[in-house]
Design a protein around this motif. Structure first.
Motif, PDB file in Angstrom:
ATOM      1  N   ARG A 129       0.810  -1.217   0.000  1.00  0.00           N
ATOM      2  CA  ARG A 129       0.000   0.000   0.000  1.00  0.00           C
ATOM      3  C   ARG A 129       0.845   1.269   0.000  1.00  0.00           C
ATOM      4  N   GLY A 130       2.166   1.121  -0.002  1.00  0.00           N
ATOM      5  CA  GLY A 130       3.039   2.277   0.004  1.00  0.00           C
ATOM      6  C   GLY A 130       3.001   3.043   1.312  1.00  0.00           C
ATOM      7  N   MET A 131       2.710   2.339   2.403  1.00  0.00           N
ATOM      8  CA  MET A 131       2.647   2.964   3.730  1.00  0.00           C
ATOM      9  C   MET A 131       3.975   2.772   4.453  1.00  0.00           C
ATOM     10  N   PRO A 132       4.290   3.643   5.395  1.00  0.00           N
ATOM     11  CA  PRO A 132       5.597   3.564   6.065  1.00  0.00           C
ATOM     12  C   PRO A 132       5.731   2.334   6.956  1.00  0.00           C
ATOM     13  N   GLN A 133       6.949   1.803   7.019  1.00  0.00           N
ATOM     14  CA  GLN A 133       7.236   0.642   7.864  1.00  0.00           C
ATOM     15  C   GLN A 133       7.672   1.143   9.244  1.00  0.00           C
ATOM     16  N   ILE A 134       6.722   1.618  10.012  1.00  0.00           N
ATOM     17  CA  ILE A 134       7.054   2.196  11.316  1.00  0.00           C
ATOM     18  C   ILE A 134       6.244   1.551  12.437  1.00  0.00           C
ATOM     19  N   SER A 135       5.775   0.334  12.214  1.00  0.00           N
ATOM     20  CA  SER A 135       5.123  -0.393  13.300  1.00  0.00           C
ATOM     21  C   SER A 135       6.158  -0.698  14.382  1.00  0.00           C
ATOM     22  N   VAL A 136       5.691  -0.883  15.602  1.00  0.00           N
ATOM     23  CA  VAL A 136       6.614  -1.265  16.672  1.00  0.00           C
ATOM     24  C   VAL A 136       7.180  -2.651  16.365  1.00  0.00           C
ATOM     25  N   PRO A 137       8.394  -2.974  16.821  1.00  0.00           N
ATOM     26  CA  PRO A 137       8.927  -4.319  16.654  1.00  0.00           C
ATOM     27  C   PRO A 137       8.201  -5.297  17.584  1.00  0.00           C
ATOM     28  N   PRO A 138       8.304  -6.594  17.308  1.00  0.00           N
ATOM     29  CA  PRO A 138       7.553  -7.583  18.093  1.00  0.00           C
ATOM     30  C   PRO A 138       7.792  -7.506  19.590  1.00  0.00           C
ATOM     31  N   GLU A 139       9.039  -7.269  20.011  1.00  0.00           N
ATOM     32  CA  GLU A 139       9.312  -7.244  21.451  1.00  0.00           C
ATOM     33  C   GLU A 139       8.651  -6.048  22.136  1.00  0.00           C
ATOM     34  N   VAL A 140       8.478  -4.954  21.416  1.00  0.00           N
ATOM     35  CA  VAL A 140       7.747  -3.814  21.977  1.00  0.00           C
ATOM     36  C   VAL A 140       6.256  -4.137  22.024  1.00  0.00           C
TER      37      VAL A 140
ATOM     38  N   ALA B 162       2.723   8.552  17.574  1.00  0.00           N
ATOM     39  CA  ALA B 162       2.256   9.366  16.450  1.00  0.00           C
ATOM     40  C   ALA B 162       3.297  10.440  16.150  1.00  0.00           C
ATOM     41  N   ASP B 163       2.865  11.587  15.638  1.00  0.00           N
ATOM     42  CA  ASP B 163       3.792  12.657  15.245  1.00  0.00           C
ATOM     43  C   ASP B 163       4.535  13.178  16.470  1.00  0.00           C
ATOM     44  N   LYS B 164       5.853  13.130  16.395  1.00  0.00           N
ATOM     45  CA  LYS B 164       6.690  13.414  17.557  1.00  0.00           C
ATOM     46  C   LYS B 164       6.573  14.852  18.080  1.00  0.00           C
TER      47      LYS B 164
ATOM     48  N   ASN C 116      -3.625   5.632  38.680  1.00  0.00           N
ATOM     49  CA  ASN C 116      -2.635   4.578  38.408  1.00  0.00           C
ATOM     50  C   ASN C 116      -2.619   4.108  36.954  1.00  0.00           C
ATOM     51  N   ALA C 117      -3.189   4.886  36.062  1.00  0.00           N
ATOM     52  CA  ALA C 117      -3.134   4.529  34.643  1.00  0.00           C
ATOM     53  C   ALA C 117      -1.687   4.500  34.158  1.00  0.00           C
ATOM     54  N   VAL C 118      -1.452   3.727  33.112  1.00  0.00           N
ATOM     55  CA  VAL C 118      -0.123   3.609  32.505  1.00  0.00           C
ATOM     56  C   VAL C 118      -0.113   4.338  31.168  1.00  0.00           C
ATOM     57  N   ILE C 119       0.930   5.129  30.955  1.00  0.00           N
ATOM     58  CA  ILE C 119       1.129   5.812  29.671  1.00  0.00           C
ATOM     59  C   ILE C 119       2.437   5.302  29.080  1.00  0.00           C
ATOM     60  N   ALA C 120       2.378   4.709  27.906  1.00  0.00           N
ATOM     61  CA  ALA C 120       3.570   4.258  27.197  1.00  0.00           C
ATOM     62  C   ALA C 120       3.755   5.130  25.957  1.00  0.00           C
ATOM     63  N   ALA C 121       5.004   5.380  25.592  1.00  0.00           N
ATOM     64  CA  ALA C 121       5.313   6.217  24.423  1.00  0.00           C
ATOM     65  C   ALA C 121       6.519   5.633  23.702  1.00  0.00           C
ATOM     66  N   ASP C 122       6.433   5.542  22.381  1.00  0.00           N
ATOM     67  CA  ASP C 122       7.479   4.890  21.590  1.00  0.00           C
ATOM     68  C   ASP C 122       8.419   5.913  20.950  1.00  0.00           C
TER      69      ASP C 122
ATOM     70  N   GLY D 248       9.041   4.570  26.539  1.00  0.00           N
ATOM     71  CA  GLY D 248       8.760   5.226  27.807  1.00  0.00           C
ATOM     72  C   GLY D 248       7.559   4.576  28.468  1.00  0.00           C
ATOM     73  N   VAL D 249       7.660   4.372  29.779  1.00  0.00           N
ATOM     74  CA  VAL D 249       6.556   3.808  30.553  1.00  0.00           C
ATOM     75  C   VAL D 249       6.346   4.695  31.782  1.00  0.00           C
ATOM     76  N   CYS D 250       5.144   5.212  31.945  1.00  0.00           N
ATOM     77  CA  CYS D 250       4.825   6.114  33.040  1.00  0.00           C
ATOM     78  C   CYS D 250       3.582   5.602  33.789  1.00  0.00           C
ATOM     79  N   ARG D 251       3.593   5.770  35.100  1.00  0.00           N
ATOM     80  CA  ARG D 251       2.400   5.525  35.903  1.00  0.00           C
ATOM     81  C   ARG D 251       1.893   6.872  36.384  1.00  0.00           C
ATOM     82  N   VAL D 252       0.597   7.106  36.176  1.00  0.00           N
ATOM     83  CA  VAL D 252      -0.013   8.340  36.643  1.00  0.00           C
ATOM     84  C   VAL D 252      -0.378   8.156  38.111  1.00  0.00           C
TER      85      VAL D 252
END
Length: 210
Positions: free
Chosen positions: A28-39, A133-135, A152-158, A204-208
């Motif tokens: 589809r001509g889309m970017p290859q920017i999916s997270v890797p399997p371990e993420v 998403a957009d940095k 206690n929600a978790v926020i993750a960021a790649d 990044g992994v954060c706990r609120v």
């Protein structure tokens, strides 16, 4: 890297649905920017360990991380994924359906900032967030996630290493500059307890805090 391949083979094997997402992006001509399997597996574990029932993902692309997250939830759990482009959302929906998770995933197309503002206004709450998403908008997304967070929600960021660009202070591009700011923000914000995991491109992994 040898260690990376070892971890992937033991702990993050991909089924047929996940394996076919990268070739589908190519076609589809889309970017290859999916997270890797371990993420993906780490997100799955974190969502499961946190007991999340409602997950908000910012950036769906082909639905790769969406599937890892949705598989961590109980049958009544829900992933809401915000995606700017309709063609990405359409492909993500296809993959989510192939994974048998269509009833657990809702993909909203449009500007994520507008969608987040509406969610804040309606006082929605989520237990887990994944920002990918957009940095340049990461600091904004983080602030909105905190407003939408259950205790206690978790926020993750790649992509918090920016493929090494954050370590070169002469690189003043918008993405590494903003991510340096973001990393300092999650380290210093008294509302958060945070760490960057050195997997993938820095997760990044954060706990609120309550």
């Amino acid at each position: 890297m040898r260690e990376q391949e070892y971890v992937r083979s033991l702990f993050a094997p991909e089924d047929e649905v996940l394996q076919n997402i990268a070739p589908g992006l190519d076609r589809r001509g889309m970017p290859q920017i999916s997270v890797p399997p371990e993420v993906g597996k780490t997100l799955h574990l974190l969502a499961g360990l946190s007991g999340a029932k409602r997950v908000l993902e910012i950036g769906a692309l082909g639905g790769y991380s969406t599937i890892w997250l949705a598989r961590a939830l109980s049958e009544n759990g829900q992933v809401v994924s915000l995606e700017l482009k309709e063609e990405h959302a359409e492909f993500a929906r296809e993959n989510v359906a192939k994974a048998g998770l269509a009833d657990r995933v809702t993909i909203i197309v449009g500007d994520a900032k507008e969608s987040l503002e509406k969610m804040v206004q309606s006082q929605e709450k989520f237990d887990f967030f994944f920002i990918d998403a957009d940095k340049p908008n990461y600091p904004y997304y983080l602030e909105q996630a905190i407003k939408l967070a259950s205790p206690n929600a978790v926020i993750a960021a790649d992509n918090l290493f920016q493929h090494g660009r954050i370590f070169d202070e002469s690189d003043q591009g918008p993405s590494p500059t903003t991510i340096r700011q973001f990393n300092r923000q999650i380290a210093d914000d008294p509302r958060l307890e945070s760490i960057i995991l050195t997997i993938g491109d820095g997760l990044g992994v954060c706990r609120v805090k309550k």
